[in-house]
Design a protein around this motif. Structure first.
Motif, short mmCIF file in Angstrom:
data_model
loop_
_atom_site.label_atom_id
_atom_site.label_comp_id
_atom_site.label_asym_id
_atom_site.label_seq_id
_atom_site.Cartn_x
_atom_site.Cartn_y
_atom_site.Cartn_z
N ILE A 32 -3.43 10.90 8.13
CA ILE A 32 -2.38 10.19 7.13
C ILE A 32 -1.56 9.12 8.01
N LEU A 33 -0.91 9.59 9.09
CA LEU A 33 -0.02 8.83 9.70
C LEU A 33 -0.53 7.52 10.27
N GLY A 34 -2.05 7.62 10.67
CA GLY A 34 -2.61 6.55 11.36
C GLY A 34 -3.18 5.72 10.40
N SER A 35 -3.55 6.26 8.97
CA SER A 35 -3.93 5.37 8.07
C SER A 35 -2.82 4.56 7.39
N THR A 36 -1.57 5.24 7.19
CA THR A 36 -0.33 4.62 6.74
C THR A 36 0.03 3.54 7.51
N ALA A 37 -0.21 3.68 8.74
CA ALA A 37 0.39 2.67 9.81
C ALA A 37 -0.68 1.41 9.80
N VAL A 38 -1.78 1.83 9.38
CA VAL A 38 -2.67 0.64 9.54
C VAL A 38 -2.73 -0.18 8.15
N ALA A 39 -2.60 0.69 7.15
CA ALA A 39 -2.41 -0.16 5.64
C ALA A 39 -1.25 -0.80 5.77
N THR A 40 -0.04 -0.30 6.14
CA THR A 40 1.30 -0.92 6.24
C THR A 40 1.05 -2.02 7.21
N ALA A 41 0.69 -2.09 8.39
CA ALA A 41 0.60 -3.41 9.17
C ALA A 41 -0.25 -4.47 8.32
N VAL B 140 5.79 -9.05 -5.63
CA VAL B 140 4.99 -9.43 -4.59
C VAL B 140 3.82 -10.58 -4.75
N PRO B 141 3.68 -11.75 -4.61
CA PRO B 141 2.72 -12.32 -4.97
C PRO B 141 1.44 -11.96 -4.21
N GLY B 142 0.29 -12.01 -4.93
CA GLY B 142 -1.04 -11.61 -4.53
C GLY B 142 -1.26 -10.36 -3.82
N VAL B 143 -0.14 -9.35 -4.21
CA VAL B 143 -0.18 -7.96 -3.65
C VAL B 143 -1.58 -7.37 -3.84
N PHE B 144 -1.81 -7.41 -5.07
CA PHE B 144 -3.44 -6.65 -5.34
C PHE B 144 -4.56 -6.64 -4.44
N LEU B 145 -4.80 -8.19 -4.09
CA LEU B 145 -5.91 -8.18 -2.91
C LEU B 145 -5.50 -7.56 -1.61
N VAL B 146 -4.01 -8.08 -1.26
CA VAL B 146 -3.67 -7.29 0.11
C VAL B 146 -3.88 -5.87 0.07
N ALA B 147 -3.28 -5.20 -0.98
CA ALA B 147 -3.28 -3.79 -1.07
C ALA B 147 -4.83 -3.38 -0.98
N LEU B 148 -5.53 -3.97 -1.69
CA LEU B 148 -6.86 -3.74 -1.70
C LEU B 148 -7.79 -3.61 -0.13
N LEU B 149 -7.32 -4.70 0.60
CA LEU B 149 -7.92 -4.96 1.89
C LEU B 149 -7.27 -3.80 2.57
N ALA B 150 -5.90 -3.49 2.83
CA ALA B 150 -4.98 -2.61 3.45
C ALA B 150 -5.45 -1.38 3.24
N LEU B 151 -5.68 -0.89 1.92
CA LEU B 151 -6.17 0.49 1.64
C LEU B 151 -7.43 0.52 2.02
N GLY B 152 -8.32 -0.28 1.47
CA GLY B 152 -9.89 -0.25 1.82
C GLY B 152 -10.18 -0.12 3.39
N GLY B 153 -9.34 -0.83 3.98
CA GLY B 153 -9.37 -0.85 5.62
C GLY B 153 -9.04 0.49 6.15
N ALA B 154 -7.86 1.04 5.65
CA ALA B 154 -7.47 2.24 6.04
C ALA B 154 -8.32 3.34 5.99
N ALA B 155 -8.84 3.08 4.62
CA ALA B 155 -9.85 4.38 4.20
C ALA B 155 -11.03 4.33 5.19
N THR B 156 -11.71 3.12 5.25
CA THR B 156 -12.91 3.09 6.03
C THR B 156 -12.62 3.24 7.44
N ALA B 157 -11.71 2.93 8.13
CA ALA B 157 -11.11 3.33 9.55
C ALA B 157 -11.00 4.80 9.81
N SER B 158 -10.21 5.38 8.81
CA SER B 158 -10.21 6.89 8.86
C SER B 158 -11.51 7.60 8.78
#
Lengths: 260, 251
Positions: free
Chosen positions: A226-235, A89-107
């Motif tokens: 977990i459900l909320g953060s997973t949904a946010v990260a996946t989106a 998956v091209p550029g997945v590191f930055l996307v995952a960083l944003l997704a997981l960081g965003g989910a952790a912050t929001a939660s």
């Protein structure tokens, strides 16, 4: 401390088992004795290092910022793990960083902002670990599935592009399918929670002598988290990876699983 | 008498990063009328050239112009609606035929859909049919109708009959001729020589990612180059290269 004494006895005892495996490998010529010994040593050193650092971080007198830095480190390691598991998956590191960081912050904002748990290292770090562990699996699944969906449906995607649809619009039905697949496991396990196996947080609390009703309440909070953060990260991964799979002039890039 | 070309390629090259060139130094003008056939063996770069015309592909060298404008400077989404494309295999989207047509224009008047279906040779009764229940020929005509909903000025046809049986293919060719005669110029990709005979107003032959010289062109159009058929577009065939290069002084 007595627990530390028990711990080292346990380590010594389990080393005997590792030694047995090494001897078995040597006698049978299986050839994995060096790998086994190295893995055992490495795991020990890693865990002792992490344990020592965690002792500092989780100490009630330690500044909260240590715990937050620890969580940031976890996010980076989780994003690197996503990249390692979804290299196509091209550029997945930055996307995952944003997704997981965003989910952790929001939660964390919800949990600590609303006072569900006290804003203390002992709550911050374990909760982040739980949500990141679960979100990471769904993130990997969403990113990989998205590439598969778009590669398998290139003809339809290009037919939509040829009708003048922007890349993100042309990809939408396939992004939806990928996200649904990625979230299914989490949703299914949420639906059946307690019917088959008792979840970990609740079991731990009951074993520690907490009233089962209180244990259930904590478990429900963790589950929603977990459900909320997973949904946010996946989106976020769905949106981020889709942008990476189209050029600025709305062409679908060549994907790893396609021939030529 | 000369007229401005529909598409004009100037020293165009396309590489896919595998080292092999799908197109190499192609300079050609496609006329702004009738049906221009891009013919050539598989792997000669026909489909790649076609995809350059609506910017589903971009050149790694050279310039592609549409009625005088560099395609790279045009808004790609607006350009694709002016230059419609029908693909090799039908690509029905989920839902009914009407749902499919709505993808091309969400708020179009129903009469526009009926008109597009008529022009593609399907009646308005098809509007409520499920797209994935259509036969191959019906599905391909629905794809043509879907493209016509955007009211394109040009149609790109990428071997649109290759998945159809001969009578259905001939029916689609007749529809194409009617559209071309009604003022929608068409670029049609094929490697079927009989089809070239039936539909072409103009023929451009490609070989190994470049415009064929006169000798190669005759060779192909006489049906003598079928041994050249191999693999997918974008591949280059070294064996035949040698054969043709060796003959070239006779051209």
């Amino acid at each position: 401390m007595p627990t530390a004494d028990v711990g080292f006895v346990g380590v010594a005892a389990s080393l005997v088992l590792v030694a047995v495996a090494v001897v078995l490998s040597l006698r049978q010529g299986l050839g994995f004795e060096r790998t086994l010994a190295w893995a055992a040593l490495r795991a020990f050193v890693q865990l002792v290092a992490v344990g020592s650092a965690l002792t500092l971080v989780l100490d009630d007198d330690a500044p909260v910022v240590y715990a937050l830095l620890w969580v940031a480190g976890m996010v980076v390691v989780a994003a690197a793990t996503v990249r390692a598991r979804a290299p196509e998956v091209p550029g997945v590191f930055l996307v995952a960083l944003l997704a997981l960081g965003g989910a952790a912050t929001a939660s964390h904002l919800v949990l600590f902002g609303l006072g569900v748990f006290p804003f203390r290292p002992v709550a911050i770090v374990p909760l982040a670990g739980m949500l990141l562990g679960n979100s990471m699996a769904s993130t990997v699944s969403a990113a990989r599935r998205l590439v598969v969906e778009l590669a398998d449906h290139r003809l339809e995607v290009e037919a939509r592009l040829a009708l003048g649809q922007p890349g993100t619009v042309a990809a939408r039905p396939y992004v939806r399918a990928a996200l649904r697949t990625a979230l299914t496991t989490q949703i299914e396990s949420t639906k059946t929670v307690g019917l088959i196996a008792l979840p970990g947080t609740m079991t731990g609390l009951i074993l520690a002598g907490v009233d089962p009703v209180d244990a259930v309440l904590v478990q429900v909070i963790v589950m929603y988290l977990i459900l909320g953060s997973t949904a946010v990260a996946t989106a976020v991964v769905g949106i981020g990876v889709t942008r990476r799979l189209f050029t600025p002039d709305h062409r679908l890039v060549r994907l790893a699983r396609e021939p030529g | 008498m000369s007229e401005a070309p529909l598409f004009e390629l100037e020293d165009v090259g396309v590489e896919f990063g595998t080292g092999a060139a799908a197109l190499d130094g192609v300079t050609v003008a496609l006329p702004d009328r009738g049906i221009t056939v891009l013919a050539g063996p598989s792997g000669s770069g026909k489909s790649t050239l076609l995809r350059l015309c609506n910017r589903l592909e971009v050149p790694t060298a050279g310039t592609v112009r549409f009625r005088g404008d560099d395609v790279a400077t045009l808004d790609p989404l607006a350009h694709r609606r002016r230059v419609g494309m029908v693909f090799q295999r039908p690509s029905p989207f989920p839902g009914t035929v009407a749902d499919n047509l709505r993808v091309a224009c969400a708020d179009a008047d129903p009469s526009l859909f009926a008109d597009a279906l008529d022009r593609a040779g399907l009646g308005r009764a098809f509007l409520d049919r499920r797209a994935d229940d259509l036969s191959g020929g019906e599905a391909q005509r629905m794809c043509l109708a879907r493209t016509l909903v955007t009211d394109p000025e040009v149609l790109l046809m990428d071997e649109p009959t290759s998945a159809l049986d001969p009578p259905t293919a001939t029916a689609l060719e007749r529809r194409a001729r009617m559209l071309a005669d009604a003022g929608v110029p068409m670029i049609w990709v094929t490697h079927d020589l009989a089809q070239v005979e039936r539909i072409a107003d103009e023929v451009i032959v490609l070989v190994d990612g470049r415009v064929a010289n006169e000798h190669e062109r005759l060779h192909f159009l006489r049906g003598e180059a079928h041994a050249h058929d191999h693999g997918a577009d974008g591949e280059i065939d070294g064996e035949i290269d040698g054969e043709i290069d060796g003959d070239e002084d006779g051209a």
